[in-house]
Design a protein around this motif. Structure first.
Motif, PDB file in Angstrom:
ATOM      1  N   TYR A 224      -7.136   2.471   0.372  1.00 55.87           N
ATOM      2  CA  TYR A 224      -7.987   3.463  -0.279  1.00 55.87           C
ATOM      3  C   TYR A 224      -7.430   3.953  -1.619  1.00 55.87           C
ATOM      4  O   TYR A 224      -7.915   4.944  -2.155  1.00 55.87           O
ATOM      5  N   ASP A 225      -6.429   3.259  -2.176  1.00 53.18           N
ATOM      6  CA  ASP A 225      -5.819   3.781  -3.400  1.00 53.18           C
ATOM      7  C   ASP A 225      -6.711   3.644  -4.634  1.00 53.18           C
ATOM      8  O   ASP A 225      -6.469   4.301  -5.647  1.00 53.18           O
ATOM      9  N   ASP A 226      -7.737   2.784  -4.574  1.00 55.03           N
ATOM     10  CA  ASP A 226      -8.696   2.702  -5.676  1.00 55.03           C
ATOM     11  C   ASP A 226      -9.889   3.625  -5.472  1.00 55.03           C
ATOM     12  O   ASP A 226     -10.761   3.713  -6.336  1.00 55.03           O
ATOM     13  N   THR A 227      -9.942   4.290  -4.321  1.00 52.73           N
ATOM     14  CA  THR A 227     -11.076   5.139  -3.978  1.00 52.73           C
ATOM     15  C   THR A 227     -10.724   6.614  -4.025  1.00 52.73           C
ATOM     16  O   THR A 227     -11.544   7.442  -4.427  1.00 52.73           O
ATOM     17  N   LEU A 228      -9.513   6.961  -3.621  1.00 51.69           N
ATOM     18  CA  LEU A 228      -9.081   8.359  -3.546  1.00 51.69           C
ATOM     19  C   LEU A 228      -7.883   8.588  -4.454  1.00 51.69           C
ATOM     20  O   LEU A 228      -6.859   7.884  -4.355  1.00 51.69           O
ATOM     21  N   PHE A 229      -7.983   9.586  -5.310  1.00 55.24           N
ATOM     22  CA  PHE A 229      -6.895   9.888  -6.236  1.00 55.24           C
ATOM     23  C   PHE A 229      -5.635  10.281  -5.485  1.00 55.24           C
ATOM     24  O   PHE A 229      -4.520   9.931  -5.887  1.00 55.24           O
ATOM     25  N   TRP A 230      -5.784  11.046  -4.396  1.00 54.20           N
ATOM     26  CA  TRP A 230      -4.595  11.525  -3.690  1.00 54.20           C
ATOM     27  C   TRP A 230      -3.803  10.375  -3.080  1.00 54.20           C
ATOM     28  O   TRP A 230      -2.575  10.482  -2.912  1.00 54.20           O
ATOM     29  N   ALA A 231      -4.473   9.249  -2.741  1.00 51.99           N
ATOM     30  CA  ALA A 231      -3.745   8.102  -2.195  1.00 51.99           C
ATOM     31  C   ALA A 231      -2.817   7.510  -3.257  1.00 51.99           C
ATOM     32  O   ALA A 231      -1.667   7.153  -2.973  1.00 51.99           O
ATOM     33  N   ARG A 232      -3.308   7.417  -4.483  1.00 51.77           N
ATOM     34  CA  ARG A 232      -2.446   6.955  -5.579  1.00 51.77           C
ATOM     35  C   ARG A 232      -1.297   7.933  -5.824  1.00 51.77           C
ATOM     36  O   ARG A 232      -0.176   7.537  -6.153  1.00 51.77           O
ATOM     37  N   ALA A 233      -1.580   9.227  -5.667  1.00 53.13           N
ATOM     38  CA  ALA A 233      -0.523  10.225  -5.865  1.00 53.13           C
ATOM     39  C   ALA A 233       0.578  10.065  -4.823  1.00 53.13           C
ATOM     40  O   ALA A 233       1.771  10.175  -5.139  1.00 53.13           O
ATOM     41  N   VAL A 234       0.197   9.798  -3.574  1.00 55.84           N
ATOM     42  CA  VAL A 234       1.202   9.557  -2.529  1.00 55.84           C
ATOM     43  C   VAL A 234       2.054   8.347  -2.887  1.00 55.84           C
ATOM     44  O   VAL A 234       3.294   8.377  -2.763  1.00 55.84           O
ATOM     45  N   GLN A 235       1.410   7.277  -3.329  1.00 50.49           N
ATOM     46  CA  GLN A 235       2.172   6.095  -3.753  1.00 50.49           C
ATOM     47  C   GLN A 235       3.143   6.444  -4.877  1.00 50.49           C
ATOM     48  O   GLN A 235       4.300   6.014  -4.880  1.00 50.49           O
ATOM     49  N   GLY A 236       2.671   7.239  -5.837  1.00 50.87           N
ATOM     50  CA  GLY A 236       3.520   7.588  -6.968  1.00 50.87           C
ATOM     51  C   GLY A 236       4.745   8.384  -6.560  1.00 50.87           C
ATOM     52  O   GLY A 236       5.854   8.124  -7.036  1.00 50.87           O
ATOM     53  N   VAL A 237       4.566   9.365  -5.678  1.00 48.84           N
ATOM     54  CA  VAL A 237       5.704  10.187  -5.238  1.00 48.84           C
ATOM     55  C   VAL A 237       6.716   9.337  -4.475  1.00 48.84           C
ATOM     56  O   VAL A 237       7.929   9.474  -4.669  1.00 48.84           O
ATOM     57  N   VAL A 238       6.228   8.446  -3.626  1.00 47.19           N
ATOM     58  CA  VAL A 238       7.147   7.587  -2.873  1.00 47.19           C
ATOM     59  C   VAL A 238       7.899   6.658  -3.819  1.00 47.19           C
ATOM     60  O   VAL A 238       9.123   6.483  -3.709  1.00 47.19           O
ATOM     61  N   LEU A 239       7.192   6.051  -4.776  1.00 53.09           N
ATOM     62  CA  LEU A 239       7.822   5.086  -5.677  1.00 53.09           C
ATOM     63  C   LEU A 239       8.800   5.753  -6.645  1.00 53.09           C
ATOM     64  O   LEU A 239       9.854   5.195  -6.960  1.00 53.09           O
ATOM     65  N   LEU A 240       8.472   6.941  -7.118  1.00 49.24           N
ATOM     66  CA  LEU A 240       9.293   7.585  -8.146  1.00 49.24           C
ATOM     67  C   LEU A 240      10.406   8.441  -7.570  1.00 49.24           C
ATOM     68  O   LEU A 240      11.467   8.571  -8.193  1.00 49.24           O
ATOM     69  N   VAL A 241      10.193   9.034  -6.388  1.00 46.24           N
ATOM     70  CA  VAL A 241      11.154  10.003  -5.860  1.00 46.24           C
ATOM     71  C   VAL A 241      11.788   9.551  -4.547  1.00 46.24           C
ATOM     72  O   VAL A 241      13.014   9.430  -4.438  1.00 46.24           O
ATOM     73  N   VAL A 242      10.958   9.292  -3.532  1.00 48.73           N
ATOM     74  CA  VAL A 242      11.485   9.124  -2.180  1.00 48.73           C
ATOM     75  C   VAL A 242      12.222   7.794  -2.015  1.00 48.73           C
ATOM     76  O   VAL A 242      13.387   7.758  -1.596  1.00 48.73           O
ATOM     77  N   ALA A 243      11.544   6.686  -2.317  1.00 45.04           N
ATOM     78  CA  ALA A 243      12.184   5.377  -2.133  1.00 45.04           C
ATOM     79  C   ALA A 243      13.434   5.212  -2.994  1.00 45.04           C
ATOM     80  O   ALA A 243      14.464   4.728  -2.497  1.00 45.04           O
TER      81      ALA A 243
END
Length: 301
Positions: free
Chosen positions: A74-93
């Protein structure tokens, strides 16, 4: 024209758990990372801390989830899904990967020539400049603003290639910051943990600025969202507001373990320095007593 994300059914609790997609590039990279780390563990002669292996495993699991689970569907459908990906990629992982100390493991298992090459790269001027506090901090706080304020985000939604490059860029920027600030692996330039702790706290303010920009600013991908024509879930404005909260609150919460690790290393470094100073003072005092002697112990002339 096929619009990414169009025609998806509403995201329910059941679909959140059962919707999956295959991302060969991402899964291949994750498998390569995990396989290389595992091979290093097999070749390592000395004991390796379990907490580092656990950190690597958690990072790999999170990368699989954001690239193949419902978040990716759903990352192309919901903005918040992309935001979750961004936080994981930039901070958590990146935080977890840095805690896994892959460079230290590589130094203990790679051939001498490869280790020497890594050492030359670490000592290079480019590496030293990249790990300077200002540059490393910019690598963490700059990418979200670059993504959302330059028109890159709509392009990411339209192009899988751009989306993959953005993901790699976020992960690389986060790794540069986490490795240079945690300093578990050997780094080109060491920074006092007190300065690092202050910078990390100041970055909380930056997360708040990004959240406000996304929350109160204009919609970012109106043309794409109109083409998707989603008639379920939150409105476009509410969806972007939720994504702003993910970046703001989620980013700060995800950074709390990082702050804790920095504070712990700061305290440990101060304790080591205090012990070193005490030992030097004790040695100087003992040397002074041996040199001068006590008056009743001096030999008669």
């Amino acid at each position: 024209m096929i619009v990414p994300g169009a025609g998806l059914p509403p995201l329910t609790g059941a679909r959140l758990l059962t919707s999956w997609t295959l991302a060969p590039g991402a899964l291949g990279g994750i498998a390569l990372l995990g396989g290389g780390y595992g091979l290093g563990l097999r070749r390592l002669a000395a004991p390796w801390p379990v907490r580092r292996t656990v950190a690597l495993a958690l990072a790999l699991v999170l990368l699989v989830l954001i690239s193949s689970s419902a978040i990716a569907v759903y990352d192309d459908t919901l903005f918040w899904a992309r935001a979750v990906q961004g936080v994981v990629l930039l901070v958590v992982a990146p935080m977890l990967l840095a805690a896994a100390a892959p460079l230290t493991l590589a130094r203990g298992t790679l051939p001498a020539r490869a280790v020497a090459t890594l050492g030359r790269l670490r000592r290079s001027g480019v590496a030293r400049a990249s790990c300077a506090p200002g540059i490393a901090t910019l690598a963490l706080v700059g990418p979200p603003f670059l993504l959302y304020l330059t028109g890159l985000y709509p392009l990411e939604l339209r192009s899988p290639t751009v989306s993959g490059l953005v993901s790699l860029g976020l992960l690389g920027a986060g790794l540069l910051y986490a490795v240079s600030r945690l300093q578990i692996d050997p780094v080109p330039r060491t920074t006092h943990h007190g300065l690092t702790l202050g910078i990390a706290i100041a970055e909380v303010v930056t997360d708040g600025v990004l959240g406000l920009v996304l929350w109160l600013g204009p919609l970012l991908a109106v043309a794409h969202d109109t083409a998707v024509d989603r008639d379920w879930g939150p409105s476009l404005r509410d969806d972007q507001a939720v994504g702003a909260g993910v970046w703001w609150i989620g980013g700060d919460l995800a950074g709390l373990p990082f702050l804790g690790a920095i504070a712990a290393r700061f305290a440990a470094a101060d304790a080591r320095e205090a012990r070193r100073v005490d030992a030097e003072l004790d040695a100087q005092e003992a040397a002074g007593e041996r040199g001068s002697g006590l008056w009743w112990e001096r030999p008669e002339r």
